[in-house]
Scaffold this motif. Structure first.
Motif, PDB file in Angstrom:
ATOM      1  N   LYS A 262       0.910  -1.059   0.147  1.00 49.33           N
ATOM      2  CA  LYS A 262       0.111   0.139   0.078  1.00 49.33           C
ATOM      3  C   LYS A 262       0.941   1.378  -0.095  1.00 49.33           C
ATOM      4  O   LYS A 262       0.404   2.275  -0.619  1.00 49.33           O
ATOM      5  N   ALA A 263       1.894   1.154   0.948  1.00 46.39           N
ATOM      6  CA  ALA A 263       2.633   2.397   0.747  1.00 46.39           C
ATOM      7  C   ALA A 263       3.480   2.720  -0.625  1.00 46.39           C
ATOM      8  O   ALA A 263       3.579   3.795  -1.060  1.00 46.39           O
ATOM      9  N   PHE A 264       4.131   1.542  -1.183  1.00 46.23           N
ATOM     10  CA  PHE A 264       4.469   1.767  -2.525  1.00 46.23           C
ATOM     11  C   PHE A 264       3.483   2.176  -3.711  1.00 46.23           C
ATOM     12  O   PHE A 264       3.603   2.634  -4.697  1.00 46.23           O
ATOM     13  N   GLY A 265       2.080   1.589  -3.379  1.00 45.33           N
ATOM     14  CA  GLY A 265       1.026   1.992  -4.402  1.00 45.33           C
ATOM     15  C   GLY A 265       0.860   3.490  -4.366  1.00 45.33           C
ATOM     16  O   GLY A 265       0.506   4.228  -5.205  1.00 45.33           O
ATOM     17  N   GLU A 266       1.021   4.298  -3.056  1.00 40.08           N
ATOM     18  CA  GLU A 266       1.032   5.608  -3.012  1.00 40.08           C
ATOM     19  C   GLU A 266       1.982   6.204  -3.643  1.00 40.08           C
ATOM     20  O   GLU A 266       1.786   7.315  -4.431  1.00 40.08           O
ATOM     21  N   LEU A 267       3.241   5.928  -3.522  1.00 44.58           N
ATOM     22  CA  LEU A 267       4.532   6.396  -4.339  1.00 44.58           C
ATOM     23  C   LEU A 267       4.297   6.181  -5.872  1.00 44.58           C
ATOM     24  O   LEU A 267       4.451   7.214  -6.439  1.00 44.58           O
ATOM     25  N   ALA A 268       3.741   5.122  -6.288  1.00 45.74           N
ATOM     26  CA  ALA A 268       3.705   4.834  -7.603  1.00 45.74           C
ATOM     27  C   ALA A 268       2.478   5.589  -8.042  1.00 45.74           C
ATOM     28  O   ALA A 268       2.832   6.380  -9.338  1.00 45.74           O
ATOM     29  N   LEU A 269       1.295   5.825  -7.609  1.00 47.43           N
ATOM     30  CA  LEU A 269       0.201   6.821  -7.873  1.00 47.43           C
ATOM     31  C   LEU A 269       0.983   8.093  -8.297  1.00 47.43           C
ATOM     32  O   LEU A 269       0.413   8.909  -9.064  1.00 47.43           O
ATOM     33  N   ALA A 270       1.476   8.594  -7.339  1.00 45.99           N
ATOM     34  CA  ALA A 270       1.903  10.085  -7.025  1.00 45.99           C
ATOM     35  C   ALA A 270       2.902  10.259  -8.518  1.00 45.99           C
ATOM     36  O   ALA A 270       2.861  11.247  -9.111  1.00 45.99           O
ATOM     37  N   GLU A 271       3.543   9.265  -8.917  1.00 49.19           N
ATOM     38  CA  GLU A 271       4.679   9.381  -9.955  1.00 49.19           C
ATOM     39  C   GLU A 271       4.022   9.155 -11.394  1.00 49.19           C
ATOM     40  O   GLU A 271       4.296   9.527 -12.551  1.00 49.19           O
ATOM     41  N   THR A 272       2.648   8.672 -11.437  1.00 48.82           N
ATOM     42  CA  THR A 272       2.164   8.329 -12.736  1.00 48.82           C
ATOM     43  C   THR A 272       0.607   8.830 -13.063  1.00 48.82           C
ATOM     44  O   THR A 272      -0.028   8.855 -13.947  1.00 48.82           O
ATOM     45  N   SER A 273       0.238   9.720 -11.856  1.00 49.73           N
ATOM     46  CA  SER A 273      -1.020  10.466 -12.072  1.00 49.73           C
ATOM     47  C   SER A 273      -1.246  11.214 -12.997  1.00 49.73           C
ATOM     48  O   SER A 273      -2.260  11.781 -13.640  1.00 49.73           O
ATOM     49  N   GLY A 274      -0.249  12.032 -13.403  1.00 47.04           N
ATOM     50  CA  GLY A 274       0.007  13.137 -14.402  1.00 47.04           C
ATOM     51  C   GLY A 274      -0.830  14.061 -14.188  1.00 47.04           C
ATOM     52  O   GLY A 274      -0.766  14.692 -13.200  1.00 47.04           O
ATOM     53  N   ASP A 275      -1.919  14.676 -15.137  1.00 45.69           N
ATOM     54  CA  ASP A 275      -2.845  15.675 -15.051  1.00 45.69           C
ATOM     55  C   ASP A 275      -4.054  15.342 -14.066  1.00 45.69           C
ATOM     56  O   ASP A 275      -4.880  16.404 -13.804  1.00 45.69           O
ATOM     57  N   ILE A 276      -4.228  14.185 -13.590  1.00 46.48           N
ATOM     58  CA  ILE A 276      -5.496  13.719 -12.864  1.00 46.48           C
ATOM     59  C   ILE A 276      -5.024  14.216 -11.421  1.00 46.48           C
ATOM     60  O   ILE A 276      -4.080  14.018 -10.563  1.00 46.48           O
ATOM     61  N   PRO A 277      -6.101  14.802 -10.889  1.00 50.55           N
ATOM     62  CA  PRO A 277      -6.104  15.250  -9.260  1.00 50.55           C
ATOM     63  C   PRO A 277      -6.279  14.020  -8.530  1.00 50.55           C
ATOM     64  O   PRO A 277      -7.245  13.306  -8.775  1.00 50.55           O
ATOM     65  N   VAL A 278      -5.440  13.956  -7.691  1.00 51.76           N
ATOM     66  CA  VAL A 278      -5.383  12.796  -6.714  1.00 51.76           C
ATOM     67  C   VAL A 278      -5.459  13.429  -5.349  1.00 51.76           C
ATOM     68  O   VAL A 278      -4.761  14.245  -4.855  1.00 51.76           O
ATOM     69  N   SER A 279      -6.435  12.431  -4.453  1.00 54.98           N
ATOM     70  CA  SER A 279      -6.288  12.501  -3.174  1.00 54.98           C
ATOM     71  C   SER A 279      -6.106  11.211  -2.463  1.00 54.98           C
ATOM     72  O   SER A 279      -6.892  10.191  -3.074  1.00 54.98           O
ATOM     73  N   ILE A 280      -5.464  11.070  -1.568  1.00 56.05           N
ATOM     74  CA  ILE A 280      -5.058   9.766  -0.631  1.00 56.05           C
ATOM     75  C   ILE A 280      -5.758   9.813   0.549  1.00 56.05           C
ATOM     76  O   ILE A 280      -5.421  10.753   1.388  1.00 56.05           O
ATOM     77  N   ILE A 281      -6.691   8.907   0.846  1.00 54.64           N
ATOM     78  CA  ILE A 281      -7.381   9.014   2.145  1.00 54.64           C
ATOM     79  C   ILE A 281      -7.234   7.875   2.863  1.00 54.64           C
ATOM     80  O   ILE A 281      -7.136   6.819   2.285  1.00 54.64           O
TER      81      ILE A 281
END
Length: 281
Positions: A262-281
Motif C-alpha cells: 500500500k505504501a509503494f502504491g501511494e508512491l507509484a500513484l504520485a509518480e504516474t497520475s499526471g494531470d489527474i487530480p489525486v487525493s489519498i485518504i
C-alpha cells in the motif's frame, strides 16, 4: 453541504464488494440522492450486474434504505442510479470493454477502494492489487483522456513499524521511509512467483507432494490423487510467496506485505497520475 456538492455527479467506485466499499455505496445512495454510481467489479461467472445484486445490494447494510423506500422503490432506485461495469484492477486497462470505458470516462469522481487486505497475501498478488492497482486506474483514465478527481483509499499502516505520531504526508517525505524504486519491486515480486513455480515442479518436490497427497487421501483413485497433489503444490508456492512478502516488508521497515505494498502504491500513484487530480485518504 456534501449532498449538494455531489448532486448530479457520476462517481466510479472500485472495491464496492468489500467491507468499506459496500458501506460507501450505501451511504452515497442514501445521503447523496442525486448522484449516480458506476461500480467496477470483477464479473464472476454470471456477469457484473448479477454480482452487484448478489454481493452488494443484498447486504444487510441496505436494510435501512430498503425499509425507508420499500422493496419496489429500492429496486427501481438501484436500477436507475447504479451502473455495473465488469473490470479488474489486476489487469492492464482494467479489462474494460468499450461500454465500460465509456462509463468510466463519464465519471466526475473515481474512488479506488479495491485492495488485497490480508496481511499475509502472496507477495505478487499484493503487488498486483495494492501497488499496481492505483497505477492502472490512473493510466486507464489517461488513456481515456479523462481527468476526474481520483480518490485513492489507503491505510494508516503505510507509516510502517515505528512508534509515535505519524504525520499525514507523502510516504517518501517521511524520514523513516527507505527509498526503493517501485518498478523494481514489481519486477522482483513477479520473478519470485516464477522462481517458486519452477522450484515446485522439480521431480523431487512433485514426488513429495504426491506422497503427502497419498497420505492424506489413502486409497484414492488417480484423478483425486492428482488433484490433491496439484493443490499441495499450489499451496506450497503461495506459502513461499507469503514468506517472501513478509521478508521484503520487514527489510523496508513494514510489518507485512499489506502495509508495504500500500505504501509503494501511494508512491507509484504520485509518480504516474499526471494531470489527474489525486487525493489519498
Amino acid at each position: 453541504m456534501i449532498p449538494e456538492e455531489l448532486a448530479g455527479r457520476r462517481i466510479a467506485i472500485t472495491g464496492s464488494t468489500g467491507f468499506l466499499g459496500t458501506a460507501l455505496v450505501e451511504r452515497l445512495l442514501r445521503c447523496a440522492p442525486d448522484s449516480e454510481l458506476v461500480l467496477v467489479v470483477r464479473p464472476g461467472r454470471r456477469g457484473a450486474g448479477r454480482r452487484v445484486e448478489r454481493d452488494i445490494l443484498r447486504n444487510d447494510a441496505f436494510e435501512r434504505l430498503r425499509a425507508d423506500l420499500g422493496a419496489d422503490e429500492f429496486a427501481e432506485m438501484a436500477d436507475r442510479r447504479l451502473t455495473a461495469v465488469a473490470g479488474d484492477v489486476t489487469v492492464d486497462g482494467l479489462g474494460l470493454d468499450e461500454e465500460g470505458r465509456v462509463a468510466l470516462a463519464s465519471c466526475d469522481l473515481v474512488i479506488h477502494s479495491a485492495a488485497s487486505v490480508s496481511f499475509d497475501s502472496p507477495l505478487d498478488q499484493a503487488v498486483e492489487v495494492n501497488l499496481l492497482g492505483p497505477v492502472r486506474i490512473a493510466r486507464t483514465l489517461a488513456d481515456l483522456n479523462a481527468t476526474p478527481h481520483l480518490i485513492a483509499v489507503s491505510t494508516c499502516y503505510v507509516a510502517g513499524s515505528r512508534r509515535g505520531a505519524a504525520v499525514e504526508e507523502p510516504v517518501d517525505d517521511s524520514p523513516f521511509f527507505v527509498k526503493a524504486e517501485w518498478g523494481a519491486e514489481v519486477d522482483a515480486a513477479r520473478r519470485s512467483r516464477h522462481e517458486a513455480e519452477a522450484a515446485s515442479r522439480t521431480p523431487e518436490k512433485l514426488a513429495s507432494f504426491r506422497s503427502d497427497a497419498r497420505h492424506d487421501l489413502g486409497a484414492a483413485g488417480i484423478p483425486a490423487l492428482a488433484a490433491k497433489t496439484e493443490q499441495l503444490r499450489a499451496r506450497w508456492v503461495n506459502d513461499r510467496l507469503a514468506e517472501a512478502g513478509r521478508s521484503r516488508a520487514a527489510s523496508l521497515g513494514f510489518p507485512d506485505a499489506y502495509a508495504y505494498t500500500k505504501a509503494f502504491g501511494e508512491l507509484a500513484l504520485a509518480e504516474t497520475s499526471g494531470d489527474i487530480p489525486v487525493s489519498i485518504i
